[in-house]
Design an enzyme around this catalytic site. Structure first.
Site, PDB file in Angstrom:
ATOM      1  N   ALA A 214       0.807  -1.231   0.000  1.00  0.00           N
ATOM      2  CA  ALA A 214       0.000   0.000   0.000  1.00  0.00           C
ATOM      3  C   ALA A 214       0.832   1.269   0.000  1.00  0.00           C
ATOM      4  O   ALA A 214       0.314   2.344  -0.330  1.00  0.00           O
ATOM      5  CB  ALA A 214      -0.937  -0.001   1.208  1.00  0.00           C
ATOM      6  N   ASP A 215       2.114   1.189   0.361  1.00  0.00           N
ATOM      7  CA  ASP A 215       2.949   2.387   0.438  1.00  0.00           C
ATOM      8  C   ASP A 215       4.353   2.074  -0.054  1.00  0.00           C
ATOM      9  O   ASP A 215       5.327   2.177   0.694  1.00  0.00           O
ATOM     10  CB  ASP A 215       2.981   2.915   1.872  1.00  0.00           C
ATOM     11  CG  ASP A 215       3.654   4.287   1.973  1.00  0.00           C
ATOM     12  OD1 ASP A 215       3.750   4.976   0.944  1.00  0.00           O
ATOM     13  OD2 ASP A 215       4.079   4.667   3.088  1.00  0.00           O
ATOM     14  N   LEU A 216       4.458   1.684  -1.317  1.00  0.00           N
ATOM     15  CA  LEU A 216       5.755   1.321  -1.883  1.00  0.00           C
ATOM     16  C   LEU A 216       6.574   2.583  -2.136  1.00  0.00           C
ATOM     17  O   LEU A 216       6.249   3.389  -3.012  1.00  0.00           O
ATOM     18  CB  LEU A 216       5.557   0.545  -3.184  1.00  0.00           C
ATOM     19  CG  LEU A 216       6.827  -0.039  -3.810  1.00  0.00           C
ATOM     20  CD1 LEU A 216       7.486  -1.035  -2.857  1.00  0.00           C
ATOM     21  CD2 LEU A 216       6.512  -0.697  -5.143  1.00  0.00           C
TER      22      LEU A 216
END
Length: 238
Positions: free
Chosen positions: A155-157
């Site tokens: 979700a937060d690469l």
């Protein structure tokens, strides 16, 4: 509290409290992230304790409280289960040790305890120090492709959540809100998010530290990589 009894049979609630650990060893705050992570060296263990923190506009309402929707829907339990599953199928993620939450009325706070990965540094810190080796971009692209082909949506690469080790080892961390999906368009969105993270970081660095050629090398490696693990085993997540 949630934990794997085969690995943490003596778990106690204090495991999710940095003050409890400070009485048994060394506890330091992580330099990166939102300030809710602690590095722990105690009782012969190297651990990371992460206390979930909100970001963006939601943090103005509450820094660490989330809406209660049941134990199975807590941020910590969901991430623990996902990491446990990914670790068991052999993907390079931190090994989860314990997870917990504290409910108060209609809200809760949460914590996650992880086995610390030794001798690693984030892609962001590497870029700040010097240009990253070409083989490193190749390794990052290769592993991102493997995660995506296995249906793992981060979700937060960003450059802070990619860790680098010796011999071109690559890990992904911080799977809060991560999911397993059938491969699809979301993988492109993941890559765009990473590219924006790298561009934002590069704006503060010498031009030689990150270039379009570096990103193209990552993409070339990404699209050239074939799946060499059983995707069906990964997607069989309950």
């Amino acid at each position: 509290m949630l934990y794997d009894s085969s690995r943490a049979g003596n778990a106690v609630p204090g495991w999710l409290d940095p003050e409890w650990w400070s009485g048994r060893g060394t506890v330091t705050r992580a330099r990166e992230g939102r300030g809710g992570a602690y590095m722990i060296e105690a009782d012969g263990r190297s651990l990371v304790l992460r206390q979930y923190r909100r970001g963006g506009w939601a943090a103005k309402v509450s820094a660490d409280r989330y809406w209660w929707q049941g134990a199975g829907q807590t941020r910590s339990f969901r991430e623990w289960h996902l990491l446990y599953h990914l670790h068991r199928v052999g993907l390079p993620v931190p090994m989860p040790v314990a997870a917990g939450y504290q409910r108060r009325g209609r809200t809760y706070s949460a914590s996650l305890l992880l086995q610390r990965i030794p001798k690693v540094r984030s892609l962001a810190s590497e870029l700040r120090a010097a240009p990253v080796a070409l083989r490193t971009w190749v390794a990052v692209g290769r592993w991102l492709r493997r995660f995506h082909l296995c249906g793992v949506c981060h979700a937060d690469l960003n450059a802070h959540n990619i860790l680098l080790g010796s011999n071109d080892a690559v890990w992904l961390i911080d799977f809060d809100r991560g999911t397993l999906r059938s491969p699809g368009w979301w993988s492109d969105t993941n890559l765009v998010r990473l590219y924006r993270s790298l561009q934002k970081l590069a704006a503060t660095l010498p031009a030689a530290h990150f270039s379009t050629a570096d990103w193209q090398l990552l993409l070339d490696s990404y699209f050239a990589t074939r799946l060499d693990v059983q995707a069906d085993n990964v997607l069989a997540f309950p």
